[in-house]
Design an enzyme around this catalytic site. Structure first.
Site, PDB file in Angstrom:
ATOM      1  N   SER A 195       5.336  -2.849  -6.057  1.00 20.07           N
ATOM      2  CA  SER A 195       3.902  -2.593  -6.043  1.00 20.07           C
ATOM      3  C   SER A 195       3.230  -3.069  -7.321  1.00 20.07           C
ATOM      4  CB  SER A 195       3.616  -1.097  -5.878  1.00 20.07           C
ATOM      5  OG  SER A 195       2.219  -0.886  -5.961  1.00 20.07           O
ATOM      6  N   LYS A 235       7.632   3.444  -0.800  1.00 19.78           N
ATOM      7  CA  LYS A 235       6.601   2.417  -1.031  1.00 19.78           C
ATOM      8  C   LYS A 235       5.508   2.507   0.035  1.00 19.78           C
ATOM      9  CE  LYS A 235       4.479  -1.366  -2.422  1.00 19.78           C
ATOM     10  NZ  LYS A 235       3.817  -1.991  -1.338  1.00 19.78           N
ATOM     11  N   HIS A 254       3.360   5.375  -0.824  1.00 17.43           N
ATOM     12  CA  HIS A 254       2.504   4.907  -1.927  1.00 17.43           C
ATOM     13  C   HIS A 254       1.287   4.174  -1.364  1.00 17.43           C
ATOM     14  CE1 HIS A 254       1.142   1.477  -4.311  1.00 17.43           C
ATOM     15  NE2 HIS A 254       1.386   2.189  -5.393  1.00 17.43           N
ATOM     16  N   ASN A 255       1.521   3.298  -0.407  1.00 19.12           N
ATOM     17  CA  ASN A 255       0.408   2.543   0.164  1.00 19.12           C
ATOM     18  C   ASN A 255      -0.534   3.440   0.958  1.00 19.12           C
ATOM     19  OD1 ASN A 255       1.873   0.444  -0.886  1.00 19.12           O
ATOM     20  ND2 ASN A 255       1.584  -0.896   0.862  1.00 19.12           N
ATOM     21  N   GLU A 279      -2.592   5.032  -1.458  1.00 14.36           N
ATOM     22  CA  GLU A 279      -3.546   4.026  -1.942  1.00 14.36           C
ATOM     23  C   GLU A 279      -4.757   3.942  -0.992  1.00 14.36           C
ATOM     24  OE1 GLU A 279      -1.566   0.261  -2.895  1.00 14.36           O
ATOM     25  OE2 GLU A 279      -3.202  -0.759  -1.874  1.00 14.36           O
TER      26      GLU A 279
END
Ligand code: 2AM
Length: 503
Positions: free
Chosen positions: A135, A207, A210-211, A214
């Site tokens: 990232s 991940k 995480h997105n 986001e």
């Protein structure tokens, strides 16, 4: 070209691949690179020769055979190709050139179930596989990304020196990101923003979350901007200054910082500010959708994260919205007089909503690890996200602190620091959501986060009625508040008399 001279290989020289290759070379490793269309590789090598001091450590190859021959054993090969079929195809074409013990590292945005499958397939052939989240966009890849590797511990041990070297670094005490003195200069010291996340698909799952976070982080910022614009009539540059100011405090983060920049960017092709000319439709690449759908599958109430995905879907209906705006009426938007007070309230609403969004993301990972047999270290995850990645924020240190105080923390909102922040901010948060509702300004992320907070803190919810409805039409049974849990009753609705205990 001498054989077995390169430390690592990389396949896929799109933007991320090129930048990560340069980052790896900057840290003293020799890296062999390949791209399906060789022209891209040749351009990359010749451009790098002109501009990059570390280009001597970049070796370009036109065939996979040459690439693999150039690598030290066990071979380590990073894939940065399009997620999905391209990854499978690339692995397939690599296989004839690999030997037992070699390690394939997928740095793309793979679905975690694909990563689990690929690891199993490669293990069966004696090969090793790491699915690593990467990232930070191109700048992160170039100067220090956040790296989330999943795979076996011994495969990770082989990759760790390189991943630790190229990852972003944060200060060991404060968690503050450290940056290089000049582009490309490695940062000495500091804690790398990478760690072994867990087996097989754990890195790609993390991940993905995480997105998802986001998505909601960005949506919350957009709602804050929209409220200031519509309720205060502020220009983009003035709102940009508010974000700049917020970036000095507890909201300090990469996304708040770039929002300040974006809002103040003049339109280089006309008058005014660029953001006012950008078409209001947002795309999505899939990781937000995967996060929301995983939450639905696992029964985790990540409503704010899902709402952020829906907000993008709604934005994409541009033509339909334009038509609807002529037919569907809402209330008149009334200007708010006290700008300073409203800005302070929106700031609190943003912070409280952000706490909920992260609470949902971490709850999701906590549930997923039960299903997939991972043992995630949440404090470390938050620290890995302190630098390099898109959601990097001062706030994340508070999450690391929360899990240090209580490693078994059930929900981030229960941590004393976050609890206090929610208690202090909630009155403003409610005012802001109410203002949005009253003025017809959509605030799906603020509102859904608040609904989550109110739902989670409710000892009782109207699900008593819901369950009764289910029993009425589908004999789904119900438990009773005045009897022990685990005893299920059914009534032949409507009925008189005593409830029947179901075996
Ligand atoms: P290309 O430049 O030859 O298209 C991002 O799209 C990266 O993935 C690019 O390096 C691209 O290579 C690569 N890629 C996309 N599809 C691929 C495939 N089917 N096989 C190999 N590489 C692929």
């Amino acid at each position: 070209m001498s054989t077995e001279s390169a430390d690592i290989g990389l396949i896929g020289l799109a933007v991320m691949g090129q930048n990560l290759a340069l980052n790896i070379a900057d840290h003293g490793y020799t890296i062999a690179v390949y791209n399906r269309h060789a022209e891209k590789m040749r351009d990359f090598i010749s451009q790098s020769k002109k501009n990059e001091p570390s280009s001597a450590r970049l070796l370009g190859f036109e065939t996979l055979e040459e690439l693999t021959r150039s690598l030290k054993r066990p071979r380590k090969i990073i894939l940065l190709v399009k997620a999905g079929e391209a990854t499978d195809k690339t692995i397939e074409s690599l296989l004839p050139h690999l030997e037992p013990g070699d390690i394939v590292i997928d740095g793309g945005n793979a679905h975690w179930l694909d990563t689990i499958r690929r690891e199993k397939d490669l293990n069966a052939k004696g090969l090793r596989f790491i699915g690593s989240g990467v990232s930070g966009g191109e700048t992160g890849a170039r100067f220090g990304p956040s790296l989330m590797p999943g795979g076996s511990a011994e495969a990770w041990a082989e990759l760790a020196p390189i991943w630790n070297a190229v990852a972003a670094k944060v200060d060991a005490q404060t968690g503050s990101p450290l940056s290089g003195a000049a582009p490309g200069s490695p940062v000495a010291g500091g804690v790398p923003c990478t760690a072994h996340i867990g087996p097989d698909g754990a890195g790609h799952y993390v991940k993905m979350v995480h997105n998802g976070i986001e998505y909601i982080d960005m949506q919350l910022i957009c709602e804050a901007y929209w409220l200031m614009k519509n309720l205060l009539g502020l220009g983009s540059d003035a709102i940009g200054k508010v974000f700049q100011d917020w970036n000095q405090g507890e909201l300090s983060s990469y996304l708040i910082e770039i929002t300040g920049d974006i809002l103040q960017q003049p339109d280089t092709a006309g008058d005014g500010f660029l953001v006012d000319k950008v078409l209001d439709t947002a795309g999505q690449k899939g990781t937000g959708l995967w996060t929301a759908s995983s939450a639905l599958e696992l029964g985790v109430p990540a409503n704010a994260i899902a709402e952020a995905v829906f907000a993008r879907s709604l934005s994409a209906l541009k033509e339909e919205r334009v038509e609807a705006s002529k037919l569907l009426q809402g209330p008149e938007t009334k200007r708010v007089e006290d700008a300073a007070a409203l800005i302070a309230a929106i700031r609190d609403a943003l912070y409280c909503s952000k706490i909920c969004a992260y609470a949902q993301g971490f709850q999701l990972m906590a549930e997923a690890q039960k299903i997939y047999g991972w043992n995630l270290d949440f404090g470390t995850l938050a620290q890995i996200w302190r630098g390099g990645c898109i959601i990097r924020a001062r706030f994340l240190q508070k999450i690391t602190d929360a899990y240090a105080i209580d490693p078994g923390l059930k929900n981030l909102m229960l941590d004393p620091y976050f609890r206090d922040a929610l208690h202090r901010g909630q009155s403003h948060w409610r005012d802001v959501v109410a203002l949005g509702v009253r003025n017809g300004i959509p605030t799906p992320a603020f509102s859904s986060a608040l609904a989550y907070f109110d739902g989670y803190r409710s000892a009782r919810l109207p699900a008593n009625l819901l369950q009764a409805q289910r029993d009425y039409f589908g004999a789904h049974t119900y438990e009773r508040t005045d009897r022990p849990r685990g005893q299920f009753y059914h009534l032949d609705w409507p009925a008189e008399g005593r409830p029947q205990l179901q075996a």
